[in-house]
Structures are given as C-alpha cells and as structure tokens.
Design an enzyme around this catalytic site. Structure first.
Site, short mmCIF file in Angstrom:
data_model
loop_
_atom_site.label_atom_id
_atom_site.label_comp_id
_atom_site.label_asym_id
_atom_site.label_seq_id
_atom_site.Cartn_x
_atom_site.Cartn_y
_atom_site.Cartn_z
N ASP A 76 0.84 -1.20 0.00
CA ASP A 76 0.00 0.00 0.00
C ASP A 76 0.88 1.25 0.00
O ASP A 76 1.90 1.32 0.68
CB ASP A 76 -0.88 -0.03 1.26
N GLU A 93 1.66 -0.31 -4.99
CA GLU A 93 0.69 0.70 -5.41
C GLU A 93 1.49 1.98 -5.64
O GLU A 93 1.95 2.62 -4.70
CB GLU A 93 -0.36 0.92 -4.33
#
Length: 527
Positions: free
Chosen positions: A211, A273
């Site tokens: 993330d 990401e």
C-alpha cells in the site's frame, strides 16, 4: 518454515508464476460473509474458492484483514501480525491458505508500511513518552510554527496532514488523523517490517501488495509543498508540480529491504501501489532488486477512446523495463469502469470490450471483485457512506463506498446471498438481481461467461506468448495490436461506426459481430 531454494529450470519458471498471472482482488469486507454479521470475512472467501477456480484466476489479493479500529476499513492497522475478529482469526487464515493452494490459487495479502493506526501500541507509547523520546522517533512528531502546523502539507483525505497532541507537538498523517505516518529513518520500523513479512511468509502467503508504495520516505526537513500539488492517490497530479509528500528517493531503500526478505522465500513476490506520473520515476520501483511488479494505473485512468487507451498501453509498456507490466481497470479506490465508461448498456458494452483489451496484453492482469459480473458504481445515500474521505471533506467528496458494495451471489432479493443476516455494511441495490453470479453462470451472453471464456483462452492458447506488441494501421477511433512471438491480434473499436475486422480466425468477441465488421464499443481476439 522457510522454503528450500531449488535451482532447476522448471522450478525457476514456477517461481516466476506471477509474470503473466491473473490476480483477483478480494475486498474482504464486501466479498462473502460466513457468520451473518453483514461484513465479509476470511471464511466467506474460503467458501467461494470453487467460484474463483471456475472463473479461472491464478491468485488472490486480499485487502487488509489485520487488527484495526476500522477508521479506514482496515488500512489503519493496529497489529499487522494478527487477524481482526471482524474477519476471523489466524486459524481461519490458515484454512484459507491451505484450501486456496489446493485449488491451485496463490494468495497475496496487503501490506501497509506507510502508517499505523493511532491505536497501535507504538503510537500509544509515543503519546505517553513525550517530546524527544525514542517512542516518538518512530513517527513524525514535530513542534509547530507558533500555533500553526510544522509545514503546509495536506492530507489525501482532505484537511491538514498534521494533528496536534495535548503537549503541543504535532504528528504527521498523510491520510486520516487515525493513520499516523511511520518514520522510516527509525531502525525499529525496519526491523518490525521484516518481522511482519516473515510472519506471513512462514504461514504460506505467496506475496504482498504494498500500500502507498511511493510513500514511506520523507525528505529531510519536511519542506513545504507546492500549493498546486493535489492528492497523488487521485491520480491527477500535475507532473510539473513537485510534491515532497511522495516519491522521495529514499523510498527505494525500503523496497530493497522488502525484496531482500522475499528472496529468501522462492516463488514469492511483491507488487507496489505506485501513483507516479513520470514513466522514468515509475521504472525505478521495478528494478531487479526492488519490487517484482508495480501497479501502473494509466489504463484505469484512460477514457474509452482508442487513442487514449493506446497511449496508456504504450506508456505502461515503456515504464517497466524488464519487469512485466500490470493492467487494471478498477479497484477499491476508483469508480467502477462500467460507470466510468458511461453506465447502463453503453458502459457495459465498453467494459466488455476493455476486458478483452486488458486480458490480451502481455504481463499481469488485476481484476477487482465484481467486475466479472459487470457491477456498476452505486450512488449511495449520504447516511450510508462510511469512507473517511467523505467525512473529512464535509461531504464535498463522495468517497469510495460506491465501488465497495457487497457482491451479489444468488437469489432474487437483496442481499443476494452475500450474508445470512438481515443487513449488510453497505446496502446492496435491489436492482442487482440480474447481476448475481447465479443468474449469469449459465447465460452464455453474460459478463461472467465472457470473463470465464477469456481467462480460459488466455491460460491455454499459444498465441498469448510474447512480451511485446506491434500496432496495425486502423481506422480513426480504433486500434489493433498483435502479440509478437505469439500472434494474438486484439482489435478495439471506440468509434460510432462498424469497421472491417483484421484478417484472422476469431477466438472471442465482446459483442456479436456484424458480418465481417467489428461494431462500435466492441473488441475482438483473432489469430
């Protein structure tokens, strides 16, 4: 236990399973609820493994299921090495891993290294320890500029990126105040990440999705940001505007640390990401000693227009170097592409066409749960919205709840088999009856049938080999490319008129063909 390294060529190929895999993103709280509380859980995911095997995916990406107060639906992690009771327990996770592997499905999990929950034991210790302490050194605590925050940084979720604590200091949070950013200059933070990685790898996970992989590192002195900078996570950053909040060079040290651990576990991988507009900057994340894969969102950001889609493809291919490109049309942070492409029948036709484009490209495809059913975004009533983005913006930003509505599985009334309970954490629209997996399974013209056919062909047809594409001449509003080495041809028509098909034998089309013509809002595979 750690896996033993094996050196033969067959094993090396197996260890690189991720290079052309189809991943399926499971937004855990919205996938399937096994205990009737209206929230999806790990046993719910396990109960649908047969469906996922039938669909034909190679691997799962599970969104956070760790202990969390759920201020950001699990992306505020209080304990990264335990399961939140909302989703089950470690035994439920172990059962899911074991059974997924029996179905020949890999399992990857989310990793949230940029920040913790404010309820994490470390942050609570930092509040108690006071200014100048080692405990505060794990985060970004600073004195303010008088009564003003230490700098002018803003939160991705709206408002300032700083919150003041009772003793007068401020702490940094690029997202919600309940998500304080970690300080990656602190050795404790790095040691703890390694412990977390090994904890899940030793339980059998096959990889991680990182993330905010362009986050973590912060520039020395935390200089002010350009007021023109916008939330990078929205994908709308002006490439000419420097944003010190993200993509600091030191972030690559973190990824090299992650890769070093993964190299001890053959066959595992990490995908980041990465909201970075520059192709050159993006390429740095997928160097041989960093991430195996990087999410490039250009295809998801492209309008349904042949020129825009082709540009997104060309830029994505150019940005990855020797690493495989990744392709995705939707996820839990963006409007579902059926809606982005116009909604209704138009959006559905275009989504069918883009599914064939995505799955024809070399590299890795990421599907978001429900896209194989053609789910649209849902316009939820304000009372139902839970996204902190909605609340932090005072309702100006509607947030991401509309793409997170629970999956419709079966039956004719809401909640369509998602739960045995009476309610769901977000309301499921009654008009989704025709979109359930049950309703689509035996319908050869359904979106689900199209995905099943496409994934079966992709997985077994020799024409899908090769890592490069070459472009054909095509009428305005159209394109056609061929996979070099394999021979697959994919043509897309985004114009308002039918156009001649490229020569070849038809493998699959997203819509009925008009004789030798490809109709508008359609794509076709040929060899």
């Amino acid at each position: 236990m750690r896996r033993n390294a094996r050196a033969d060529a067959t094993t090396e190929a197996q260890d690189a399973w991720w290079r052309d895999a189809v991943f399926y993103q499971v937004y855990v709280r919205s996938f399937a609820d096994a205990n009737g509380d209206g929230v999806g859980d790990l046993d719910g995911v396990r109960s649908r493994l047969g469906y996922l095997e039938l669909l034909g995916v190679d691997a799962l990406w599970l969104t956070p299921f760790f202990r969390s107060p759920m201020a950001d639906h699990g992306y505020d992690v209080a304990d990264p090495r335990d399961v939140d009771p909302l989703f089950g327990d470690l035994a439920a996770f172990d059962r899911l891993i074991e059974e997924a592997h029996k179905h020949s499905i890999k399992v990857t999990v989310d990793l949230v290294p940029n920040h913790t929950s404010d309820q994490h034991a470390w942050f609570q210790a930092a509040l108690a320890a006071g200014p100048g302490s080692a405990e505060r050194g794990r985060y970004h605590f600073r004195d303010g500029r008088g009564d003003a925050p230490p700098n002018n940084w803003t939160s991705v979720f709206g408002g300032p990126a700083w919150t003041r604590v009772p003793d007068g200091q401020w702490y940094l949070h690029l997202f919600a105040p309940q998500q304080p950013d970690l300080n990656w200059d602190a050795s404790d933070v790095r040691v703890d990440l390694v412990e977390t990685l090994r904890f899940w790898l030793d339980r059998g996970v096959d990889g991680f999705r990182i993330d905010v992989a362009h986050g973590m590192a912060k520039p020395a002195g935390l200089p002010d940001m350009d007021p023109e900078a916008v939330a990078v996570m929205a994908g709308a950053q002006n490439p000419e505007v420097l944003d010190p909040r993200f993509d600091d060079d030191a972030v690559h040290d973190v990824h090299r640390l992650i890769r070093k651990v993964l190299n001890e576990y053959p066959g595992t991988m990490a995908v980041g990401e990465i909201w970075v507009d520059s192709d050159d900057r993006f390429a740095r994340y997928v160097r041989p000693d960093e991430l195996h894969l990087g999410f490039n969102f250009k295809l998801a950001q492209a309008d349904f227009d042949a020129d825009a889609v082709r540009t997104a493809i060309e830029r994505s291919l150019a940005a990855t170097g020797d690493a495989p490109p990744t392709w995705t049309l939707s996820n839990h942070d963006v409007v579902r592409h059926v809606t982005r492409y116009g909604g209704g029948d138009t959006g559905l036709r275009r989504a069918r066409a883009m599914a064939l484009v995505e799955l024809a490209l070399p590299g890795v495809a990421y599907l978001y749960n429900g896209e194989e059913l053609g789910l649209p975004n849902v316009e939820l009533p304000d009372w139902a919205r839970q996204d902190p983005m909605y609340h932090r913006s005072g309702g100006a930003e509607k947030g991401r709840d509309g793409c997170r509505v629970p999956m419709p599985w079966e039956g004719e009334t809401t909640p369509f088999g998602f739960t045995t309970g009476e309610s769901t954490w977000l309301p499921v629209p009654q008009e989704w009856g025709p979109l359930t997996a049950e309703a689509q399974l035996e319908d050869p013209g359904s979106m689900l049938s199209l995905y099943r056919q496409a994934l079966e062909i992709r997985g077994g047809h020799a024409s899908f080999s090769g890592t490069e594409v070459e472009w054909y001449g095509a009428p305005p509003g159209c394109f056609a490319f061929r996979r070099k080495g394999g021979g697959l041809i994919c043509a897309l028509n985004t114009s308002a008129a039918s156009v001649p098909l490229p020569p070849g034998e038809i493998l699959l089309s997203s819509a009925p063909l008009d004789g030798e013509l490809l109709p508008p809002d359609a794509a076709v595979w040929l060899v």
